[in-house]
Write a protein that holds these residues in place. Structure first.
Motif, mmCIF file in Angstrom:
data_model
loop_
_atom_site.group_PDB
_atom_site.id
_atom_site.type_symbol
_atom_site.label_atom_id
_atom_site.label_comp_id
_atom_site.label_asym_id
_atom_site.label_seq_id
_atom_site.Cartn_x
_atom_site.Cartn_y
_atom_site.Cartn_z
ATOM 1 N N VAL A 1 63.184 44.241 14.723
ATOM 2 C CA VAL A 1 61.782 44.434 15.076
ATOM 3 C C VAL A 1 61.618 44.156 16.563
ATOM 4 C CG1 VAL A 1 59.404 43.706 14.668
ATOM 5 C CG2 VAL A 1 61.033 43.795 12.761
ATOM 6 N N ARG A 2 60.975 45.061 17.233
ATOM 7 C CA ARG A 2 60.854 44.949 18.685
ATOM 8 C C ARG A 2 59.813 43.903 19.071
ATOM 9 N NH1 ARG A 2 58.110 48.063 22.740
ATOM 10 N NH2 ARG A 2 59.278 48.029 24.683
ATOM 11 N N GLU A 3 60.182 43.075 20.045
ATOM 12 C CA GLU A 3 59.232 42.117 20.604
ATOM 13 C C GLU A 3 58.125 42.893 21.323
ATOM 14 O OE1 GLU A 3 59.319 38.827 20.461
ATOM 15 O OE2 GLU A 3 61.362 38.390 19.718
ATOM 16 N N GLN A 4 56.877 42.527 21.087
ATOM 17 C CA GLN A 4 55.762 43.175 21.767
ATOM 18 C C GLN A 4 55.427 42.384 23.029
ATOM 19 O OE1 GLN A 4 54.543 46.167 20.814
ATOM 20 N NE2 GLN A 4 56.184 46.045 19.280
ATOM 21 N N PRO A 5 55.724 42.961 24.193
ATOM 22 C CA PRO A 5 55.541 42.201 25.437
ATOM 23 C C PRO A 5 54.074 41.987 25.774
ATOM 24 C CG PRO A 5 56.094 44.484 25.921
ATOM 25 C CD PRO A 5 56.212 44.319 24.428
ATOM 26 N N THR A 6 53.817 40.938 26.544
ATOM 27 C CA THR A 6 52.479 40.702 27.075
ATOM 28 C C THR A 6 52.246 41.659 28.239
ATOM 29 O OG1 THR A 6 52.587 38.365 26.470
ATOM 30 C CG2 THR A 6 50.954 38.989 28.127
ATOM 31 N N LEU A 7 51.136 42.372 28.200
ATOM 32 C CA LEU A 7 50.854 43.363 29.239
ATOM 33 C C LEU A 7 50.475 42.672 30.546
ATOM 34 C CD1 LEU A 7 48.810 46.034 27.236
ATOM 35 C CD2 LEU A 7 51.259 46.001 27.744
ATOM 36 N N ILE A 8 51.156 43.034 31.616
ATOM 37 C CA ILE A 8 50.863 42.497 32.943
ATOM 38 C C ILE A 8 49.819 43.394 33.618
ATOM 39 C CG2 ILE A 8 51.804 41.989 35.234
ATOM 40 C CD1 ILE A 8 54.477 41.453 33.881
ATOM 41 N N PRO A 9 48.741 42.829 34.157
ATOM 42 C CA PRO A 9 47.722 43.671 34.807
ATOM 43 C C PRO A 9 48.194 44.204 36.153
ATOM 44 C CG PRO A 9 47.141 41.359 35.024
ATOM 45 C CD PRO A 9 48.355 41.408 34.142
ATOM 46 N N LEU A 10 47.926 45.470 36.395
ATOM 47 C CA LEU A 10 48.130 46.093 37.697
ATOM 48 C C LEU A 10 46.759 46.483 38.232
ATOM 49 C CD1 LEU A 10 51.224 48.453 37.149
ATOM 50 C CD2 LEU A 10 51.181 46.212 38.260
ATOM 51 N N HIS A 11 46.333 45.843 39.312
ATOM 52 C CA HIS A 11 45.001 46.082 39.853
ATOM 53 C C HIS A 11 45.022 47.316 40.752
ATOM 54 C CE1 HIS A 11 44.735 41.889 38.566
ATOM 55 N NE2 HIS A 11 43.446 42.092 38.461
ATOM 56 N N ARG A 12 44.178 48.260 40.426
ATOM 57 C CA ARG A 12 44.096 49.508 41.188
ATOM 58 C C ARG A 12 43.075 49.315 42.301
ATOM 59 N NH1 ARG A 12 48.378 51.532 40.923
ATOM 60 N NH2 ARG A 12 47.545 53.554 41.571
ATOM 61 N N SER A 13 43.552 48.922 43.449
ATOM 62 C CA SER A 13 42.685 48.581 44.572
ATOM 63 C C SER A 13 42.281 49.830 45.340
ATOM 64 C CB SER A 13 43.419 47.611 45.506
ATOM 65 O OG SER A 13 42.709 47.425 46.699
ATOM 66 N N ARG A 14 41.137 49.750 46.011
ATOM 67 C CA ARG A 14 40.695 50.815 46.904
ATOM 68 C C ARG A 14 41.302 50.666 48.296
ATOM 69 N NH1 ARG A 14 36.375 53.731 45.347
ATOM 70 N NH2 ARG A 14 35.711 54.068 47.498
ATOM 71 N N LEU A 15 42.105 49.620 48.486
ATOM 72 C CA LEU A 15 42.744 49.419 49.782
ATOM 73 C C LEU A 15 43.965 50.321 49.907
ATOM 74 C CD1 LEU A 15 42.590 45.515 49.916
ATOM 75 C CD2 LEU A 15 41.055 47.148 51.037
ATOM 76 N N PRO A 16 44.286 50.791 51.109
ATOM 77 C CA PRO A 16 45.433 51.685 51.280
ATOM 78 C C PRO A 16 46.786 51.006 51.142
ATOM 79 C CG PRO A 16 44.423 51.206 53.404
ATOM 80 C CD PRO A 16 43.519 50.621 52.359
ATOM 81 N N ASP A 17 46.822 49.672 51.266
ATOM 82 C CA ASP A 17 48.091 48.955 51.218
ATOM 83 C C ASP A 17 48.430 48.608 49.768
ATOM 84 O OD1 ASP A 17 50.351 47.501 51.579
ATOM 85 O OD2 ASP A 17 49.475 46.007 52.925
ATOM 86 N N GLN A 18 49.065 49.546 49.053
ATOM 87 C CA GLN A 18 49.391 49.327 47.651
ATOM 88 C C GLN A 18 50.582 48.388 47.469
ATOM 89 O OE1 GLN A 18 47.682 50.536 44.686
ATOM 90 N NE2 GLN A 18 46.258 50.502 46.416
ATOM 91 N N LEU A 19 51.433 48.274 48.487
ATOM 92 C CA LEU A 19 52.565 47.355 48.383
ATOM 93 C C LEU A 19 52.090 45.917 48.245
ATOM 94 C CD1 LEU A 19 55.066 48.798 51.019
ATOM 95 C CD2 LEU A 19 55.158 49.012 48.533
ATOM 96 N N ALA A 20 51.080 45.543 49.012
ATOM 97 C CA ALA A 20 50.549 44.188 48.931
ATOM 98 C C ALA A 20 49.923 43.938 47.565
ATOM 99 C CB ALA A 20 49.525 43.953 50.045
ATOM 100 N N CYS A 21 49.241 44.946 47.024
ATOM 101 C CA CYS A 21 48.629 44.806 45.697
ATOM 102 C C CYS A 21 49.704 44.641 44.627
ATOM 103 C CB CYS A 21 47.764 46.027 45.387
ATOM 104 S SG CYS A 21 46.323 46.197 46.464
#
Length: 245
Positions: free
Chosen positions: A70-90
């Motif tokens: 039975v597969r372990e169900q991972p905890t979902l990690i949030p990815l914040h979709r920012s309006r800032l152009p620097d996505q690497l920092a996000c």
């Protein structure tokens, strides 16, 4: 289950129920094909089909030499979709919040814009663009694939390049040069991963991906567009929507 349904669905239904109600908890072994044929009085082909369906649904995972579990169900990690152009920092902030060390590698090259990309960038089909393929990792494991396309006039292309350090995007550079990003368009859909994507992201069978299309506008025109491929079983997208005052 109707009599006309394939016999393997009876096996799928019973094992799925046991997984969902916790009778078979995460990590528990799943009966082998031989055990299934005996327990459910079905043939070898039906047992094989049942295991394949459960794997495709992401409920079980098979490993060579140890059967299915039975597969372990991972905890979902949030990815914040920012309006800032620097996505690497996000991305770095999201990984660190989840207790993961963020890293990334990228490769840029001169390419021709396929029809869909040309439409997003409002240029002619097969016009020259700078294409950047990036792999983002958390604790060394691939967690996101991003392919970006920049207009040549806004790019910093000097031939094929690659690296593991930060590379400023066209959107970030135009902002730094006095033409800030004024609009970001983003669409999200769920799809089955391509074989190469499954390999690069090390996805178990049955896991779908989130496909995020994002386009940056500056000075009244699109300057960069990208496609991000994100494992649907590991992450959730988080949006902040501003309310007009």
């Amino acid at each position: 289950m109707a009599n006309s349904d394939p016999v393997y669905l009876r096996v799928v239904e019973d094992l799925r129920r046991q997984i969902v109600d916790g009778t078979l908890p995460p990590g528990a072994p799943i009966p082998s094909r031989h055990q299934i044929t005996r327990k459910y009085s079905v043939g070898e082909t039906a047992a094989r089909h049942a295991l394949r369906v459960l794997a495709q649904e992401g409920l079980i995972i098979g490993r060579v030499g140890s059967g299915h579990r039975v597969r372990e169900q991972p905890t979902l990690i949030p990815l914040h979709r920012s309006r800032l152009p620097d996505q690497l920092a996000c991305f770095a902030s999201d990984m660190q919040s989840g207790g993961l060390h963020p890293t990334w590698t990228w490769r840029s090259e001169l390419a021709e814009a396929p029809p869909e990309i040309a439409q997003r960038l409002r240029i002619g089909q097969w016009s020259p663009v700078i294409r950047i393929r990036s792999v983002f990792r958390g604790d060394g494991r691939p967690v996101q694939l991003v392919t970006s396309y920049e207009l040549v006039e806004f790019g910093q292309h000097q031939g094929p390049e690659e690296g593991s350090s930060e590379r400023r995007s066209a959107a970030a550079r135009t902002t730094a040069n006095g033409s800030p990003v004024t609009e970001i368009n983003e669409t999200v859909h769920v799809r089955v991963p391509q074989p190469t994507e499954s390999d690069l992201l090390e996805l178990p069978s049955g896991v779908q991906v989130l496909h995020v299309e994002r386009t940056y506008w500056a000075a009244g025109r699109p300057v960069e567009t990208s496609d991000a491929v994100i494992p649907g079983d590991s992450f959730r997208l988080v949006y902040g929507i501003p309310v007009p005052l």
